[in-house]
Motif scaffolding. Sequence first.
Motif, PDB file in Angstrom:
ATOM      1  N   SER A   7      57.880  -3.359   8.745  1.00 37.24           N
ATOM      2  CA  SER A   7      56.711  -3.243   7.869  1.00 37.24           C
ATOM      3  C   SER A   7      55.999  -4.578   7.671  1.00 37.24           C
ATOM      4  CB  SER A   7      57.113  -2.650   6.527  1.00 37.24           C
ATOM      5  OG  SER A   7      58.050  -3.469   5.878  1.00 37.24           O
ATOM      6  N   VAL A  17      51.012   1.077   5.181  1.00 33.27           N
ATOM      7  CA  VAL A  17      51.831   0.042   5.825  1.00 33.27           C
ATOM      8  C   VAL A  17      52.048  -1.116   4.856  1.00 33.27           C
ATOM      9  CG1 VAL A  17      51.859  -1.681   7.669  1.00 33.27           C
ATOM     10  CG2 VAL A  17      51.236   0.663   8.183  1.00 33.27           C
ATOM     11  N   PRO A  30      55.971   2.185   6.804  1.00 34.62           N
ATOM     12  CA  PRO A  30      55.370   1.833   8.094  1.00 34.62           C
ATOM     13  C   PRO A  30      55.177   2.998   9.055  1.00 34.62           C
ATOM     14  CG  PRO A  30      57.611   1.044   8.003  1.00 34.62           C
ATOM     15  CD  PRO A  30      57.283   1.569   6.641  1.00 34.62           C
TER      16      PRO A  30
END
Length: 129
Positions: free
Chosen positions: A32, A78, A83
């Motif tokens: 991420s 995100v 993510p």
Amino acid sequence: MVAITEIQKIGVGLMGFGLFFLLFGVLLYFDSVLLAFGNILFLTGLMFIIGFKSTAHFFFQKHKFRGSFFFLGGVSLVLLRWPIIGMVVESYGFMLLFRSFFPMALGFMLSAVNIPFLNTFLSSSSSMV
């Protein structure tokens, strides 16, 4: 010939680093932090290349609202450390934003039949049908 300013050169570099971090983040199983950094660098590079006003105009056109919503929503997901879901939503938004560009890109790719290596590859693949 169009002159490229120093700010646009910086924008190209930022977009390149952004794409690198996005690719690296996907290769490292949707890390991420790398994906968020790549998204920030990519959008910043886009603003440096075409300008803040043009970037805002591109994303907030009436007929591109849904694509912009999904793309920027995916970037937000995100950044909020979701993510995988964020990249899926962002990819869908990217497809909606640039769907008018894909036929032009496909036409450019299909015009590559004049290149010798691609000509033999494309002619052999079309005979299989």
